[in-house]
Design a protein around this motif. Structure first.
Motif, PDB file in Angstrom:
ATOM      1  N   UNK A  31       0.850  -1.203   0.000  1.00 27.41           N
ATOM      2  CA  UNK A  31       0.000   0.000   0.000  1.00 27.41           C
ATOM      3  C   UNK A  31       0.888   1.257   0.000  1.00 27.41           C
ATOM      4  N   UNK A  32       2.001   1.189   0.738  1.00 28.78           N
ATOM      5  CA  UNK A  32       2.944   2.318   0.748  1.00 28.78           C
ATOM      6  C   UNK A  32       3.506   2.543  -0.657  1.00 28.78           C
ATOM      7  N   UNK A  33       3.755   1.430  -1.376  1.00 28.67           N
ATOM      8  CA  UNK A  33       4.255   1.550  -2.758  1.00 28.67           C
ATOM      9  C   UNK A  33       3.166   2.107  -3.674  1.00 28.67           C
ATOM     10  N   UNK A  34       1.975   1.568  -3.543  1.00 27.44           N
ATOM     11  CA  UNK A  34       0.862   1.947  -4.437  1.00 27.44           C
ATOM     12  C   UNK A  34       0.557   3.435  -4.346  1.00 27.44           C
ATOM     13  N   UNK A  35       0.634   3.974  -3.111  1.00 24.13           N
ATOM     14  CA  UNK A  35       0.205   5.360  -2.893  1.00 24.13           C
ATOM     15  C   UNK A  35       1.375   6.340  -2.866  1.00 24.13           C
ATOM     16  N   UNK A  36       2.573   5.863  -3.183  1.00 22.29           N
ATOM     17  CA  UNK A  36       3.763   6.739  -3.103  1.00 22.29           C
ATOM     18  C   UNK A  36       3.670   7.896  -4.111  1.00 22.29           C
ATOM     19  N   UNK A  37       4.267   9.005  -3.741  1.00 25.20           N
ATOM     20  CA  UNK A  37       4.348  10.142  -4.668  1.00 25.20           C
ATOM     21  C   UNK A  37       5.138   9.730  -5.898  1.00 25.20           C
ATOM     22  N   UNK A  38       4.768  10.274  -7.041  1.00 29.31           N
ATOM     23  CA  UNK A  38       5.548  10.012  -8.251  1.00 29.31           C
ATOM     24  C   UNK A  38       5.303  11.142  -9.246  1.00 29.31           C
TER      25      UNK A  38
END
Ligand SMILES: Cc1cc2nc3c(=O)[nH]c(=O)nc-3n(C[C@H](O)[C@H](O)[C@H](O)COP(=O)(O)O)c2cc1C
Length: 190
Positions: A31-38
């Motif tokens: 979930x931390x990866x999915x919602x990370x800033x990019x």
């Protein structure tokens, strides 16, 4: 732990207990990866999650551990290997490649894990071609970085960096010591 404690104690670990990473922690990491800033919200990263011992072990074989520790002593012993290994993949069909996106995803994932007591080792030195083969990746997914996870079987402590010597070291118990500059050495105020 509060956020600063999580961040300041989130060291690299290279030997792990056999305790598997629980489902809810795996879910937090992803979930931390999915919602990370990019950048531009492009979301070009994909994630290969290895949880079976067989695949994690195969990925470990394709990984170079602890370049600063002589004689391969930083390579996890067979019974101290990670229990979870996630490979970050770059989807080349999505435009606008960014190493910063990868860095933010990696930091978010390792922080989410450490907040629940799960340690990690970010892996930049992995055999990318063989990893892609092992994971049977389609051509559009490029192997970028790996992260090995598990419950730490050693300690790791930040120590003052002396005489410009940045190499981390390991004592006879397998505990790590990681030299870091002081704030005075790296910050200039205006
Ligand atoms: C981009 C990146 C690539 C890394 N690649 C490896 C690697 O291939 N093998 C390894 O054992 N450690 C690897 N590390 C871990 C570093 O050696 C570790 O972060 C560094 O020594 C500082 O220790 P610390 O994380 O405890 O602060 C990597 C870390 C980063 C950020």
């Amino acid at each position: 732990m509060d956020v600063m404690e999580v961040l300041s104690t989130r060291r690299t670990f290279r030997a792990f207990t056999k305790q598997p990473v629980p489902e809810d922690v795996v879910a937090d990491i992803l979930e931390a990866a999915r919602t990370a800033n990019c950048g531009a919200n492009r979301q070009s990263l994909r994630y290969a999650v290895a949880r079976s011992k067989e695949v994690v072990d195969s990925l470990c074989e394709l990984t170079k551990w602890a370049a600063a520790i002589p004689d391969g002593a930083g390579t996890p012993a067979l019974d101290q290997r990670p229990t979870l290994y996630i490979v970050l993949l770059q989807d080349t069909t999505v435009g606008g490649y960014s190493d910063i996106d990868v860095g933010i995803a990696v930091a978010s994932m390792t922080t989410a894990a450490w907040a629940k007591g799960v340690g990690s080792c970010i892996i930049g030195t992995l055999h990318r071609e063989k990893t892609a083969e092992l994971l049977k990746l389609p051509e559009n997914l490029l192997v970028h970085t790996g992260i090995a996870f598990g419950y730490p079987a050693h300690k790791s402590t930040v120590v003052p960096l002396k005489d410009g010597k940045k190499n981390y070291w390991r004592d006879e118990n397998g505990d790590y010591f990681v030299p870091k500059y002081s704030l005075e050495e790296i910050v200039k105020y205006y």
